[in-house]
Design a protein around this motif. Structure first.
Motif, PDB file in Angstrom:
ATOM      1  N   ARG A 147       0.359  37.253 -13.280  1.00 54.02           N
ATOM      2  CA  ARG A 147       0.157  36.011 -12.536  1.00 54.02           C
ATOM      3  C   ARG A 147      -0.790  35.059 -13.276  1.00 54.02           C
ATOM      4  NH1 ARG A 147       2.771  36.762  -7.750  1.00 54.02           N
ATOM      5  NH2 ARG A 147       2.928  38.902  -7.022  1.00 54.02           N
ATOM      6  N   ALA A 148      -1.826  35.601 -13.936  1.00 53.05           N
ATOM      7  CA  ALA A 148      -2.756  34.764 -14.689  1.00 53.05           C
ATOM      8  C   ALA A 148      -2.052  34.102 -15.867  1.00 53.05           C
ATOM      9  CB  ALA A 148      -3.944  35.596 -15.178  1.00 53.05           C
ATOM     10  N   ARG A 194       1.154  33.418 -16.040  1.00 48.52           N
ATOM     11  CA  ARG A 194       2.044  32.403 -15.486  1.00 48.52           C
ATOM     12  C   ARG A 194       1.266  31.152 -15.085  1.00 48.52           C
ATOM     13  NH1 ARG A 194       4.137  34.367 -10.511  1.00 48.52           N
ATOM     14  NH2 ARG A 194       2.734  32.939  -9.487  1.00 48.52           N
ATOM     15  N   GLN A 195       0.090  31.329 -14.471  1.00 49.77           N
ATOM     16  CA  GLN A 195      -0.717  30.182 -14.066  1.00 49.77           C
ATOM     17  C   GLN A 195      -1.214  29.407 -15.272  1.00 49.77           C
ATOM     18  OE1 GLN A 195      -3.628  32.088 -11.591  1.00 49.77           O
ATOM     19  NE2 GLN A 195      -2.334  32.012  -9.758  1.00 49.77           N
ATOM     20  N   GLU A 233       1.691  27.380 -16.596  1.00 54.20           N
ATOM     21  CA  GLU A 233       1.927  26.219 -15.730  1.00 54.20           C
ATOM     22  C   GLU A 233       0.872  25.145 -15.965  1.00 54.20           C
ATOM     23  OE1 GLU A 233       2.000  27.948 -11.839  1.00 54.20           O
ATOM     24  OE2 GLU A 233       4.049  28.740 -12.079  1.00 54.20           O
ATOM     25  N   ALA A 234      -0.395  25.551 -16.160  1.00 49.87           N
ATOM     26  CA  ALA A 234      -1.467  24.585 -16.427  1.00 49.87           C
ATOM     27  C   ALA A 234      -1.232  23.884 -17.758  1.00 49.87           C
ATOM     28  CB  ALA A 234      -2.818  25.286 -16.418  1.00 49.87           C
ATOM     29  N   ARG A 237       1.446  21.320 -17.247  1.00 45.05           N
ATOM     30  CA  ARG A 237       0.921  20.128 -16.556  1.00 45.05           C
ATOM     31  C   ARG A 237       0.110  19.264 -17.510  1.00 45.05           C
ATOM     32  NH1 ARG A 237       0.191  23.887 -12.343  1.00 45.05           N
ATOM     33  NH2 ARG A 237      -1.997  24.193 -12.903  1.00 45.05           N
TER      34      ARG A 237
END
Length: 197
Positions: free
Chosen positions: A162-163, A165-166, A169-170, A173
């Motif tokens: 999850r880290a 993936r985050q 995503e960051a 962005r």
């Protein structure tokens, strides 16, 4: 049968006793012949193996050729068992959130048969119904038998997955913001370092 006996010196031994009736009178056994064998070393090795497996941070499963759980360590039971149901004898399907996931997992077996091992990240269903990403590693119990039993070592990698993936995503962005920013933007790794964006 197996039991413990105390020696004359006060030490305890694990003993295997075997016996057979060798004389019968009127249908009643009257003489028996048997042996006692010191199996302390074998018992100690089995106990050490059990402790090593059960104290492992990884879930460890032994799966049969037809993808049934033959053995599971304590961590595997804590992760995957539903209620108090034993894992032994259950299909590996219990680990998967769907039939599609279970069938897709067949690719791991194909890789395992081809290379002798397989490693993947897979989304598994926990005993409480939640799903978590796991890092799985499969090896053949007997390297000479590619169609034989498989040892699956499973480590919970959900937080790391999850880290990552985050972070991805960051980064996406940030890239989108930079591309749409009305002025020029340059990103350096460190002062006078290489330009990274």
């Amino acid at each position: 049968c197996e039991f413990r006996l105390r020696t004359q010196q006060g030490h305890w031994l694990w003993v295997e006793a075997r016996g057979n009736v060798i004389e019968v009178t009127d249908g009643q056994p009257i003489r028996m012949l048997g042996t006692h064998t010191d199996i302390s070393e074998r018992v100690a090795q089995a106990q050490m193996l059990r402790v090593l497996l059960d104290e492992s941070a990884a879930a460890i499963l032994l799966a049969t050729t037809d993808r049934v759980i033959a053995q599971a360590n304590l961590r595997a039971k804590n992760m995957f068992a539903v209620g108090n149901q034993p894992l032994n004898g259950q299909s590996l399907h219990i680990l998967h959130r769907s039939t599609e996931s279970f069938e897709a997992f067949t690719r791991c077996y194909e890789e395992l048969r081809l290379r002798g091992y397989a490693r993947r990240e897979w989304l598994f269903q926990m005993g409480d119904g939640s799903t978590r990403w796991c890092d799985i590693h499969g090896t053949l119990l007997d390297p000479q038998d590619p169609e034989g039993q498989v040892i699956w070592t499973i480590i919970d990698a959900d937080d790391r997955h999850r880290a990552v993936r985050q972070l991805r995503e960051a980064q996406q962005r940030l890239t989108a913001i930079i591309e749409r920013f009305p002025g020029g933007v340059m990103v350096q790794e460190k002062m006078y370092g290489p330009i990274v964006a």
